[in-house]
Design a protein around this motif. Structure first.
Motif, PDB file in Angstrom:
ATOM      1  N   GLN A 269     -30.936 -41.271 -41.905  1.00  0.00           N
ATOM      2  CA  GLN A 269     -32.099 -40.656 -41.266  1.00  0.00           C
ATOM      3  C   GLN A 269     -31.802 -39.241 -40.775  1.00  0.00           C
ATOM      4  OE1 GLN A 269     -35.406 -41.849 -41.005  1.00  0.00           O
ATOM      5  NE2 GLN A 269     -34.375 -42.904 -42.678  1.00  0.00           N
TER       6      GLN A 269
ATOM      7  N   ILE B 269     -31.962 -36.933 -43.640  1.00  0.00           N
ATOM      8  CA  ILE B 269     -33.336 -36.743 -44.116  1.00  0.00           C
ATOM      9  C   ILE B 269     -34.085 -35.711 -43.275  1.00  0.00           C
ATOM     10  CG2 ILE B 269     -35.603 -37.886 -44.122  1.00  0.00           C
ATOM     11  CD1 ILE B 269     -34.254 -40.302 -45.382  1.00  0.00           C
ATOM     12  N   TRP B 270     -33.900 -35.759 -41.960  1.00  0.00           N
ATOM     13  CA  TRP B 270     -34.679 -34.893 -41.068  1.00  0.00           C
ATOM     14  C   TRP B 270     -33.982 -33.589 -40.709  1.00  0.00           C
ATOM     15  CZ3 TRP B 270     -39.586 -35.983 -40.775  1.00  0.00           C
ATOM     16  CH2 TRP B 270     -39.994 -37.297 -41.044  1.00  0.00           C
TER      17      TRP B 270
ATOM     18  N   HIS C  20     -40.117 -31.337 -48.475  1.00  0.00           N
ATOM     19  CA  HIS C  20     -39.369 -32.295 -47.667  1.00  0.00           C
ATOM     20  C   HIS C  20     -39.528 -33.712 -48.219  1.00  0.00           C
ATOM     21  CE1 HIS C  20     -38.487 -34.666 -43.867  1.00  0.00           C
ATOM     22  NE2 HIS C  20     -37.377 -33.993 -44.096  1.00  0.00           N
TER      23      HIS C  20
ATOM     24  N   PHE D   1     -36.511 -36.116 -49.303  1.00  0.00           N
ATOM     25  CA  PHE D   1     -36.405 -37.492 -48.844  1.00  0.00           C
ATOM     26  C   PHE D   1     -36.247 -38.452 -50.036  1.00  0.00           C
ATOM     27  CE2 PHE D   1     -39.526 -41.076 -48.569  1.00  0.00           C
ATOM     28  CZ  PHE D   1     -38.691 -41.994 -47.950  1.00  0.00           C
TER      29      PHE D   1
ATOM     30  N   SER E  30     -32.730 -40.381 -50.744  1.00  0.00           N
ATOM     31  CA  SER E  30     -32.772 -41.837 -50.652  1.00  0.00           C
ATOM     32  C   SER E  30     -32.335 -42.489 -51.960  1.00  0.00           C
ATOM     33  CB  SER E  30     -34.191 -42.292 -50.287  1.00  0.00           C
ATOM     34  OG  SER E  30     -34.551 -41.815 -49.003  1.00  0.00           O
TER      35      SER E  30
ATOM     36  N   TRP F 253     -43.277 -41.472 -43.167  1.00  0.00           N
ATOM     37  CA  TRP F 253     -42.649 -40.163 -43.279  1.00  0.00           C
ATOM     38  C   TRP F 253     -43.680 -39.045 -43.453  1.00  0.00           C
ATOM     39  CZ3 TRP F 253     -38.997 -43.968 -44.406  1.00  0.00           C
ATOM     40  CH2 TRP F 253     -37.751 -43.768 -43.800  1.00  0.00           C
TER      41      TRP F 253
END
Length: 251
Positions: free
Chosen positions: A41, A44-45, A83, A87, A91, A115
């Motif tokens: 996570q 991802i962010w 984005h 992601f 993933s 998301w």
């Protein structure tokens, strides 16, 4: 909004989402560790930090354009799409749920909904904080009510030469003299126009319109010399910003 605060926001979102996903997918806990989910996570962010810094620069350059807001929003939508691609690809490579039953490319279907909503929520939050709130602050009239000798004086920001922290007070050096207010320096930093007022030390803010010279001291030190002859030392952490600011402002 400060970068530090936004970094805390993104870190909080990453940790909360990681914990919720781990809790929701209880059937896979014997195959997936919480640490892996949290790391996934965070990665991802993390790009949102770079986007936030880019938005700060973009908004400063487009604020005066007729369609500046529309341009910022449009770029924001493009960023959300990019984005989303980040992601998906990340993933599909390192998701802790990769190849587990019910998941495809390391994610479950409901992930995409959450998301996307969070991305648009952050986008709105960033634009609101960096554009509309700042714009309101810039256009609102501002007067400081100062007291000295039992008399009240009303001072505009343009009349302030510089400000200095003094314990729990702030000392204001103005065209009308020196005043003392029982407010922290930070409270002034939050409301004064950032185009004219620059912090040069944790205890000093200057009005750049009243600066006459930047003087190098011994070693790598730097001093700001005001038009009234006052000298104020620039903290090492602000030297680069102040030097570049005056360089860009000089013809």
């Amino acid at each position: 909004m400060k970068t530090k605060n936004f970094l805390i926001l993104i870190a909080t979102i990453s940790l909360v989402l990681g914990i919720l996903i781990y809790w929701r997918e209880y059937a896979t806990r014997d195959q997936v560790t919480l640490a892996r989910v949290l790391l996934w996570q965070i990665l991802i962010w993390l790009p949102w930090i770079l986007m936030f810094l880019g938005f700060k620069t973009l908004i400063k350059k487009t604020r005066t354009l007729t369609y500046g807001r529309a341009l910022v929003v449009a770029i924001g939508f493009v960023w959300v799409a990019l984005h989303f691609a980040w992601f998906f690809n990340l993933s599909a490579t390192i998701s802790p749920y990769l190849d587990l039953p019910g998941s495809k490319y390391g994610v479950y279907r409901y992930f995409f909904v959450f998301w996307t909503l969070i991305d648009f929520g952050i986008l709105w939050f960033v634009i609101d904080k960096l554009w509309w709130t700042k714009e309101a602050k810039m256009t609102s009239p501002l007067l400081f009510e100062l007291t000295r000798g039992g008399k009240k004086h009303f001072c505009e920001p343009s009349q302030i030469h510089w400000l200095a922290a003094e314990n729990y007070y702030t000392k204001l050096f103005t065209t009308e003299g020196i005043f003392l207010m029982r407010k922290p320096l930070k409270s002034f930093h939050d409301v004064l126009p950032e185009e004219t007022f620059k912090k040069i030390h944790r205890s000093t803010i200057i009005n750049v319109d009243f600066v006459s010279e930047l003087a190098r001291g011994t070693g790598s030190t730097l001093e700001v010399i005001m038009k009234d002859g006052t000298k104020r030392r620039v903290s090492k952490s602000f030297i680069k910003d102040i030097t570049h600011f005056f360089k860009d402002r000089t013809y």
